[in-house]
Design a protein around this motif. Structure first.
Motif, short mmCIF file in Angstrom:
data_model
loop_
_atom_site.label_atom_id
_atom_site.label_comp_id
_atom_site.label_asym_id
_atom_site.label_seq_id
_atom_site.Cartn_x
_atom_site.Cartn_y
_atom_site.Cartn_z
N PHE B 344 105.89 39.52 5.14
CA PHE B 344 105.68 38.49 6.15
C PHE B 344 104.44 37.65 5.81
N THR B 345 103.40 38.35 5.38
CA THR B 345 102.16 37.64 5.02
C THR B 345 102.42 36.66 3.89
N PHE B 346 103.15 37.13 2.88
CA PHE B 346 103.47 36.24 1.75
C PHE B 346 104.32 35.06 2.23
N TRP B 367 112.07 29.19 7.75
CA TRP B 367 113.15 29.98 8.33
C TRP B 367 112.96 31.46 7.96
N MET B 368 112.65 31.71 6.68
CA MET B 368 112.43 33.10 6.24
C MET B 368 111.27 33.72 7.00
N GLU B 369 110.22 32.94 7.17
CA GLU B 369 109.07 33.49 7.88
C GLU B 369 109.45 33.87 9.32
N LEU B 387 121.01 37.83 6.13
CA LEU B 387 120.68 36.42 6.30
C LEU B 387 119.48 36.04 5.42
N LEU B 388 118.46 36.89 5.43
CA LEU B 388 117.29 36.65 4.58
C LEU B 388 117.69 36.56 3.11
N TRP B 389 118.54 37.49 2.71
CA TRP B 389 118.99 37.53 1.32
C TRP B 389 119.70 36.21 0.98
N ASP B 390 120.55 35.78 1.89
CA ASP B 390 121.31 34.56 1.64
C ASP B 390 120.39 33.33 1.59
N ALA B 408 110.98 32.61 -2.82
CA ALA B 408 112.25 33.36 -2.76
C ALA B 408 112.15 34.74 -3.44
N TRP B 409 111.47 34.79 -4.58
CA TRP B 409 111.44 36.05 -5.36
C TRP B 409 110.86 37.23 -4.59
N PRO B 410 109.74 37.07 -3.90
CA PRO B 410 109.22 38.24 -3.19
C PRO B 410 110.20 38.76 -2.14
N VAL B 411 110.91 37.85 -1.49
CA VAL B 411 111.87 38.26 -0.48
C VAL B 411 113.01 39.02 -1.14
#
Ligand SMILES: Cc1cc2nc3c(=O)[nH]c(=O)nc-3n(C[C@H](O)[C@H](O)[C@H](O)COP(=O)(O)O)c2cc1C
Ligand code: SF4
Ligand code: SF4
Ligand code: FES
Lengths: 334, 445
Positions: B344-346, B367-369, B387-390, B408-411
């Motif tokens: 989340f921090t990233f 949106w990811m955050e 959803l996050l993955w997508d 995107a990569w860290p997620v």
């Protein structure tokens, strides 16, 4: 240079972009564009709706490009092979772009002045999903007047940069641009400045969505209830070649003319078709203009509803048929 | 003890002054290059050294230099990227703060090789005090004849100055940096053209990281071939690593590339093991944008061999099993770390730093955050993981600059390796207090 797009080969001059090549082939393979605007230098590359897959870089280097590329900013190489609608990954990625563009864009088409002329509406229809996966509050901004005749509704802006580039390239002393960054970025005028110069109204014409609207037209009409007519006048500032949007005998709105790709059309002698504010705002009487005839409207556009380009021909044809049938019109009946 | 070439003299009192720096062998590479070598010879040594850019991407420096267009009558520029905004990375700051002349010496030698008559050090706004240190050192260098007209009596002249940026992560991306240096908004440019052809004010430009430029001095002094003997394979030379997180000895270390990761974490020479005797859980090896790896993968490669601190070994097996050396920001996490909270921090950072030009990054990062925040609020469901993955997959590779990937990569990696943690949190509906983030940045959360 030979380039193949979705299996169709075309010869194009050096320096042609993939998008331009695709447009030369035709609308069936031309990727959608939200930020690119052929009449504006250095436009494109931002929205990412025009991304395509390059499956072969060139004849000299047949390797595919690792990532999708923005077709509007990528020049073709000889022997390049491109996939647009034939590549399911690209269609999926484009769906993603549409979703991103829509997560913060209000779906208030019923009250938006751009409805019927909005490229995002078309894009969403052609590439989007019926349901949103975004469950959070959307960005909201107050509407502001950024000129005495222009209203900015940032909620709808997709940061395509077209209005900024138009102001930079076609007006004197740009006074508006982008402030802040990321999804907090907004179109804004510099502190307490108004966009007032002669050609400022054109920013409205290039805006692909309903973020910049003409205050003299706002909420007056739905475009599909108007009749677009090509018209001209002798103008000392611009070509004077415009489109009049008539409601009955009234001129509801004056805009520049648009081409097949919904971009401001160059005049027949190759000059930029952007129009001056005087033509746009100060000549709202039909008698100010020489009417050339109904504007050609693409059948896929909602504006074509109720707009009969060949109405006179149609009328004559029907009258002829009626005559042949011995039909007597109501008002002529005894 | 591993060999040190960049910060070997950092313990010497007043090494930041020109006098002490010179006494300890400083500016020898300028003497050697300008008086005894042609610019092409310097470039050749850099090529032979196998030096790879230390800014993150690891592109071979000599090759990058050879791409520089050299049209007649057009100036070319060397710009030093001292923006260093990648979370977890603080090695350039250490070098500039402690031994500013090491960078200035590298700037002169490198500018000479590239034929630049004007060079810039672009430094992030938050490093204002470091900019002052550099400015003082530059003044000293001018006074001693290492900068300005006819350096050391040769035909070569160079003007060098420091430019402080606005403090935006995106200004570390080389084309955004150039825009910012030109006084504009720091938006990445659409490439091509690349800076080597049209960079600063449209002229051919090389942008290099602080450490890359500083490394040119030992390369000139010892020769490219000797330099290439240090390290392993295509990972030559030494590398500054900024180590942080749950380790006993956080700090900046100079390693010979090829040190085993395990040795780096546990040996007394480097990180000194995990704090409070805890177990290792995961490592982000190259700054916050590179994929996180769990213990079993960070210590061993996919093939089961010991993982080494090299570009190749860390990347072994692609992102399924590997990561990147990146900028060398080595963040260690112990067994108590919440991967989701950390992510989340990233995510919050990348959302805040997106320039906003391209739709996937501008809209996707926020949106990811927001979704990650749901996990911490205890309101997420299992479908939020999908959803996050997508969303990350629709950002990655579809943006103008690599900030999209950095977001995107860290997620992707956190979900790939720690999916169970997301599921557990979603099921438990536990509330994790992150309200302090809101105070920092109201707009983004
Ligand atoms: C979002 C973003 C931020 C970056 N920040 C930095 C930075 O702070 N410092 C740096 O040297 N390179 C940074 N880079 C990499 C630069 O674009 C560029 O690759 C680098 O300065 C080249 O130098 P090198 O060849 O010496 O590594 C960043 C890249 C991206 C995409
Ligand atoms: S206001 Fe319209 S033209 Fe301007 S950036 Fe926003 S969407 Fe584009
Ligand atoms: S990826 Fe993000 S930071 Fe990079 S240009 Fe696009 S919006 Fe800007
Ligand atoms: S139209 Fe090409 S990126 Fe927007």
């Amino acid at each position: 240079m030979k380039v193949t797009i979705d299996g169709i080969e075309i010869d194009v001059p050096k320096g042609t972009t993939i998008l331009q090549a695709a447009r030369m082939i035709g609308p069936e393979v031309a990727p959608p564009t939200m930020c690119y605007y052929s009449k504006l230098k250095t436009s494109g590359g931002y929205c990412r709706t025009c991304i395509v897959k390059v499956t072969q870089g060139s004849s000299a280097n047949p390797n595919p490009m690792p990532k999708p590329v923005a077709s509007c900013r990528t020049e073709v190489m000889d022997g390049m092979v491109v996939e647009n609608v034939t590549n399911p990954d690209i269609l999926e990625a484009r769906k993603g772009v549409v979703e991103f563009l829509l997560i913060n864009h209000p779906l208030d088409c019923p009250v938006c002045d751009q409805a019927g002329e909005c490229k995002l509406q078309d894009l969403g229809y052609e590439h989007g999903s019926a349901k949103t996966r975004f469950e959070f509050k959307r960005r909201e901004y107050e509407m502001i007047d950024i000129g005495d005749k222009i209203k900015l509704h940032m909620n709808r802006c997709i940061l395509c940069y077209r209005c900024v580039k138009t102001a930079e390239q076609f007006t004197d002393g740009r006074v508006h641009g982008v402030v802040h960054r990321g999804d907090a970025a907004e179109i804004s005028t510099y502190i307490e400045k108004f966009i007032t110069n002669d050609f400022s109204g054109n920013v409205i014409d290039v805006c692909p969505v309903g973020a910049l609207t003409d205050k003299t037209f706002r909420f007056k009409q739905r475009v599909w209830f108007t009749k677009p007519m090509d018209a001209h006048r002798d103008c000392p500032t611009c070509s004077g070649k415009v489109r009049l949007w008539l409601k009955g005998e009234d001129v509801a709105r004056v805009t520049s003319r648009k081409d097949q790709w919904d971009e401001v059309k160059d005049t027949d002698d190759g000059k930029p078709g952007f129009i001056c504010n005087s033509c746009r705002y100060d000549h709202k009487k039909k008698s100010d203009w020489v009417i050339e005839g109904p504007t050609h409207i693409d059948r896929h556009s909602v504006i074509s509803q109720g707009h009969y380009e060949h109405l006179n021909e149609l009328k004559t044809k029907i009258l002829k048929q009626q005559k042949a049938l011995g039909f007597i019109p109501f008002d002529k009946r005894p | 003890m591993g060999k040190k070439l960049l910060i070997h003299n950092d313990h010497i009192p007043n090494i930041h002054t020109l006098a002490v720096y010179k006494e300890n062998g400083g500016y020898a590479s300028v003497e050697k290059a300008l008086k005894h070598m042609t610019p092409d010879q310097v470039t050749d040594e850099v090529k032979k050294s196998g030096l790879r850019g230390r800014g993150g991407a690891g592109f071979p420096t000599g090759l990058k230099w050879s791409f520089l267009a050299k049209p007649e009558g057009v100036p070319r520029y060397l710009v030093c990227n001292a923006d260093e905004s990648e979370p977890g990375t603080f090695k350039d700051r250490y070098l500039m703060e402690k031994i500013p002349h090491a960078l200035i010496e590298g700037m002169i030698t490198s500018s000479y090789a590239l034929g630049a008559a004007r060079s810039y050090i672009y430094i992030r706004g938050e490093y204002f005090y470091v900019a002052r240190i550099l400015e003082t050192a530059i003044e000293e260098a001018y006074a001693a004849g290492f900068l300005g007209k006819n350096i050391l009596g040769t035909n070569y002249s160079l003007e060098l100055s420091v430019q402080v940026g606005g403090g935006a992560y995106i200004c570390g991306e080389e084309t955004a940096l150039l825009e910012s240096l030109e006084g504009k908004r720091g938006n990445p440019r659409i490439k091509p053209p690349f800076p080597a052809v049209a960079g600063l004010w449209g002229c051919p430009t090389v942008v290099n990281n602080v450490e890359t430029i500083a490394a040119v001095c030992p390369i000139v002094m010892m020769g490219g071939e000797e330099y290439a003997k240090i390290g392993i394979g295509k990972s030559t030379g030494t590398k500054l690593i900024s180590a942080s997180g749950h380790i006993n000895k956080p700090g900046v270390y100079e390693i010979e590339l090829g040190v085993p990761v395990e040795e780096f974490i546990y040996s007394e020479e480097y990180c000194g093991g995990i704090r409070n005797g805890k177990k290792l859980k995961a490592v982000v090896a190259g700054g916050s944008s590179v994929p996180i790896l769990p213990t079993e993968l960070i210590l061993k490669t996919a093939k089961g061999e010991p993982r080494l601190m090299t570009y190749e070994s860390l990347a072994d097996g692609g992102f399924q099993t590997g990561t990147m050396l990146g900028s060398g920001g080595f963040i260690v996490m112990d067994e108590d770390t919440s991967i989701v909270k950390n992510l989340f921090t990233f995510a919050r950072f990348y959302h805040h730093e997106s320039c906003g030009q391209c739709s996937p990054c501008r809209e996707g990062t926020g949106w990811m955050e927001k979704i990650l925040k749901k996990f911490l609020n205890g309101t997420a469901t299992e479908s939020d993981v999908e959803l996050l993955w997508d969303i990350q997959s629709k950002i990655e590779g579809k943006t103008i600059c690599p900030l999209g990937e950095a977001a995107a990569w860290p997620v992707a990696a956190a979900i790939r390796h720690f999916k169970h943690e997301f599921i557990e949190i979603a099921k438990s509906k536990k509330f994790v207090d992150v309200s302090h983030y809101n105070r920092l940045n109201k707009a983004s959360v």
